[in-house]
Design a protein around this motif. Sequence first.
Motif, mmCIF file in Angstrom:
data_model
loop_
_atom_site.group_PDB
_atom_site.id
_atom_site.type_symbol
_atom_site.label_atom_id
_atom_site.label_comp_id
_atom_site.label_asym_id
_atom_site.label_seq_id
_atom_site.Cartn_x
_atom_site.Cartn_y
_atom_site.Cartn_z
ATOM 1 N N SER A 1 -6.054 -7.491 7.311
ATOM 2 C CA SER A 1 -5.509 -6.274 7.951
ATOM 3 C C SER A 1 -6.535 -5.825 9.008
ATOM 4 N N TRP A 2 -6.266 -5.482 9.993
ATOM 5 C CA TRP A 2 -7.211 -4.761 10.868
ATOM 6 C C TRP A 2 -7.036 -3.410 11.119
ATOM 7 N N GLN A 3 -5.813 -2.890 10.191
ATOM 8 C CA GLN A 3 -5.939 -1.504 10.594
ATOM 9 C C GLN A 3 -7.058 -0.713 9.741
ATOM 10 N N PRO A 4 -7.446 -0.888 8.616
ATOM 11 C CA PRO A 4 -8.765 -0.266 8.130
ATOM 12 C C PRO A 4 -9.817 -0.137 9.188
ATOM 13 N N LEU A 5 -10.052 -1.162 9.609
ATOM 14 C CA LEU A 5 -11.095 -1.034 10.851
ATOM 15 C C LEU A 5 -10.871 0.033 11.977
ATOM 16 N N SER A 6 -9.526 -0.070 12.233
ATOM 17 C CA SER A 6 -8.989 0.905 13.381
ATOM 18 C C SER A 6 -9.251 2.340 12.693
ATOM 19 N N LEU A 7 -8.764 2.579 11.404
ATOM 20 C CA LEU A 7 -8.928 3.762 11.058
ATOM 21 C C LEU A 7 -10.519 4.525 10.858
ATOM 22 N N GLY A 8 -11.312 3.342 10.396
ATOM 23 C CA GLY A 8 -12.781 3.434 10.271
ATOM 24 C C GLY A 8 -13.488 3.963 11.632
ATOM 25 N N ILE A 9 -13.052 3.295 12.691
ATOM 26 C CA ILE A 9 -13.344 3.781 14.194
ATOM 27 C C ILE A 9 -13.256 5.008 14.451
ATOM 28 N N GLY A 10 -11.778 5.064 14.277
ATOM 29 C CA GLY A 10 -11.265 6.623 14.637
ATOM 30 C C GLY A 10 -11.798 7.689 13.719
ATOM 31 N N GLY A 11 -11.866 7.520 12.609
ATOM 32 C CA GLY A 11 -12.595 8.475 11.828
ATOM 33 C C GLY A 11 -13.929 8.768 12.150
#
Length: 137
Positions: free
Chosen positions: A87-97
Amino acid sequence: MKEQGKIFIGFAVFILVMAIVYGLWTSHAGKPEPAGTTALFLAFGLCAFIGYYLAFTARRVDSGAGDNPEAEVADDAGELGFFAPHSWQPLSLGIGGALAFLGVIFGWWLLYWSIPIIAIGLYGWVFEFYRGEDQNQ
């Protein structure tokens, strides 16, 4: 879960006692230190919430191998749940956070870029497995 609840509740009681002792000790030393005392009381609340949740949930579910003192390691074997293989979604959330927290340092304007990245990552993670008949249209 029953034993884990007892551990967290015991830890919460210990942190509460240490918070009171720390608060009294620093106030008698001449300079009260409110940040550490507040952090300890918040840690107490966190441990109390987790301990209460685990103790409350333990009454409604069957006891697991962790609650049996005679249990073997193999008694807890088996399927633990479903986890996304990729899943690429945790990476997106990590960058946004990370961008959002950098906004605290550099300025609120950084939230203009971080909030959409967080929203896309959160939406993607929640609806990641909605395919076919379950897909929203």
